[in-house]
Design a protein around this motif. Sequence first.
Motif, PDB file in Angstrom:
ATOM      1  N   CYS A  34      -2.922  -0.608  -3.466  1.00  0.00           N
ATOM      2  CA  CYS A  34      -3.913   0.394  -3.045  1.00  0.00           C
ATOM      3  C   CYS A  34      -3.163   1.676  -2.696  1.00  0.00           C
ATOM      4  CB  CYS A  34      -4.665  -0.130  -1.816  1.00  0.00           C
ATOM      5  SG  CYS A  34      -5.980   0.952  -1.226  1.00  0.00           S
ATOM      6  N   CYS A  73      -9.620   3.455   8.085  1.00  0.00           N
ATOM      7  CA  CYS A  73      -9.024   3.525   6.750  1.00  0.00           C
ATOM      8  C   CYS A  73      -8.366   2.194   6.380  1.00  0.00           C
ATOM      9  CB  CYS A  73      -8.021   4.673   6.711  1.00  0.00           C
ATOM     10  SG  CYS A  73      -7.398   4.962   5.066  1.00  0.00           S
ATOM     11  N   ALA A  74      -7.682   1.586   7.340  1.00  0.00           N
ATOM     12  CA  ALA A  74      -7.059   0.279   7.080  1.00  0.00           C
ATOM     13  C   ALA A  74      -8.134  -0.754   6.734  1.00  0.00           C
ATOM     14  CB  ALA A  74      -6.237  -0.156   8.288  1.00  0.00           C
ATOM     15  N   VAL A 116       0.856  -1.192   0.000  1.00  0.00           N
ATOM     16  CA  VAL A 116       0.000   0.000   0.000  1.00  0.00           C
ATOM     17  C   VAL A 116       0.890   1.239   0.000  1.00  0.00           C
ATOM     18  CG1 VAL A 116      -1.824   1.251   1.233  1.00  0.00           C
ATOM     19  CG2 VAL A 116      -1.724  -1.254   1.362  1.00  0.00           C
ATOM     20  N   TYR A 151      -7.801  10.047   2.406  1.00  0.00           N
ATOM     21  CA  TYR A 151      -7.571  10.010   3.849  1.00  0.00           C
ATOM     22  C   TYR A 151      -7.711  11.420   4.425  1.00  0.00           C
ATOM     23  CZ  TYR A 151      -5.286   9.039   8.303  1.00  0.00           C
ATOM     24  OH  TYR A 151      -5.016   8.905   9.644  1.00  0.00           O
ATOM     25  N   VAL A 205      -8.901  -0.306   3.143  1.00  0.00           N
ATOM     26  CA  VAL A 205      -7.849  -0.891   2.297  1.00  0.00           C
ATOM     27  C   VAL A 205      -8.076  -2.398   2.172  1.00  0.00           C
ATOM     28  CG1 VAL A 205      -5.370  -1.405   2.139  1.00  0.00           C
ATOM     29  CG2 VAL A 205      -6.125   0.870   2.867  1.00  0.00           C
ATOM     30  N   LYS A 206      -8.323  -3.029   3.303  1.00  0.00           N
ATOM     31  CA  LYS A 206      -8.521  -4.482   3.334  1.00  0.00           C
ATOM     32  C   LYS A 206      -9.720  -4.852   2.450  1.00  0.00           C
ATOM     33  CE  LYS A 206      -8.654  -8.161   6.844  1.00  0.00           C
ATOM     34  NZ  LYS A 206      -9.689  -9.032   6.440  1.00  0.00           N
ATOM     35  N   SER A 250      -9.008  -4.335  -1.286  1.00  0.00           N
ATOM     36  CA  SER A 250      -8.041  -5.276  -1.854  1.00  0.00           C
ATOM     37  C   SER A 250      -8.575  -6.710  -1.836  1.00  0.00           C
ATOM     38  CB  SER A 250      -6.667  -5.155  -1.191  1.00  0.00           C
ATOM     39  OG  SER A 250      -6.719  -5.603   0.122  1.00  0.00           O
ATOM     40  N   ILE A 295      -8.011   5.521  -1.765  1.00  0.00           N
ATOM     41  CA  ILE A 295      -8.807   5.935  -0.615  1.00  0.00           C
ATOM     42  C   ILE A 295      -8.345   7.321  -0.178  1.00  0.00           C
ATOM     43  CG2 ILE A 295      -9.384   5.420   1.803  1.00  0.00           C
ATOM     44  CD1 ILE A 295      -9.001   2.446   0.949  1.00  0.00           C
ATOM     45  N   TYR A 343       0.183  -5.984   5.271  1.00  0.00           N
ATOM     46  CA  TYR A 343       0.587  -5.213   4.088  1.00  0.00           C
ATOM     47  C   TYR A 343       2.001  -4.677   4.242  1.00  0.00           C
ATOM     48  CZ  TYR A 343      -4.350  -5.200   2.849  1.00  0.00           C
ATOM     49  OH  TYR A 343      -5.628  -5.586   2.529  1.00  0.00           O
ATOM     50  N   LEU A 355      -1.721  -1.033   8.964  1.00  0.00           N
ATOM     51  CA  LEU A 355      -1.647  -1.822   7.721  1.00  0.00           C
ATOM     52  C   LEU A 355      -0.673  -2.982   7.874  1.00  0.00           C
ATOM     53  CD1 LEU A 355      -1.776   1.070   5.082  1.00  0.00           C
ATOM     54  CD2 LEU A 355      -3.507  -0.705   5.429  1.00  0.00           C
ATOM     55  N   VAL A 374      -3.453   5.266  -0.413  1.00  0.00           N
ATOM     56  CA  VAL A 374      -4.144   6.037   0.627  1.00  0.00           C
ATOM     57  C   VAL A 374      -3.552   7.440   0.555  1.00  0.00           C
ATOM     58  CG1 VAL A 374      -4.425   6.337   3.120  1.00  0.00           C
ATOM     59  CG2 VAL A 374      -4.533   4.038   2.118  1.00  0.00           C
TER      60      VAL A 374
END
Length: 378
Positions: free
Chosen positions: A109, A316-317, A53, A137, A320-321, A324, A135, A81, A76, A111
Amino acid sequence: MKKRILSMILAATMVFALALTGCGSNDSGSSSDSGSGSDSGSEEKAESNGKKVGVAMPTQSSERWIKDGENMKKQLEALGYEVDLQYAEDDIQAQTSQLETMIAQQVDCLVIASIDSEALVNVLDQAKEANIPVIAYDRLLMSTDAVSYYASFDNEGVGRKIGEYIEEKAGLATATEPQTIEFFMGSPDDNNAVLLHKGVMGVLQKYLDNGTLVCKSGRTSFEDTCILRWSQETAQQNCENFLTGFYADEDLDIACSAFDGFAYGIKAALEAAGYSEEDWPIITGQDAEVMAVKNIIDGKQTATIFKDTGLLAEKCAGMVKAVSEGSEPEVNDTETYDNGKMVVPSYLCEPLSLDKDNYKELVIDSGYYKEEEIMNAK
Ligand code: BGC
């Protein structure tokens, strides 16, 4: 007295030359210097999931973004990650190059906490073409359809809380005498700043209209009070100009500041003008930086807004998860954040007002800061 004499002399010579530095200025707004491309240690590295990421943060010049970067990396990495964390020191071109490099590395990804929310449209198109989910942030990415989700705080709510704090602390609802106020609002290229001003005015406009609040500079609109790149130096300069230009024979009672960094600049301007404990104004802020909390304890700042960046990083994490893995992340707002191209599904965390009365509970008892960190803040 000292303050008044100084102010009168300065006012006489400066009133016509008053040139407030505002949105148009080109300040970079750093309160401390540090290089770009930092990495921070992580405590809980999990087994690698083989994915990477890219995390692009705006600047290390304010404490909040350092904490944000550290939290994102930690969260992350705990999910397996690999993280490429980059800071761009408020240089738009540097942030663009960092993102181009991450795209070239085919990260899974991105951020992004942008410097200028409109400036990344082209590089975000490249990310979209490369099928890399993005994403946003904390700061919304504007004028693009290349953003999947947005993790932030209720940004209008931040402004509302600042307005409500002033309303309560200054006793505006029952005040019998007018009180003076000046505004120090955020960067015009940051959507959060626009929303914050809206939230503040939603509470305070009625008091300006009925004369309970008097803004002697006449600067109350966002355009007139915004400060490019959230520059502490510009806030200080604006405050100096306000004091010499408009407050020669009357005190400033309230500094409605949108950021802790501004509050430091305002404090310096007030000290230079001779303000002391007896006539120190109400000063607000945002971020609950350690320095701000120390100033609050010392009576040099009145309040700030506490935004739990650990919680933001966690949300936010989670996004991401989800992107992905192709699942749906947790969101709690699908209406508010229209970036001009799309309404971005968002998770908004709750901001909280912090002052002398509740700082212990909010940031010490919760373990967010250690007491020594605050006492040793410089
Ligand atoms: C953030 C604030 C921060 C400001 C200056 C805004 O986008 O929401 O928390 O104080 O930037 O860094």
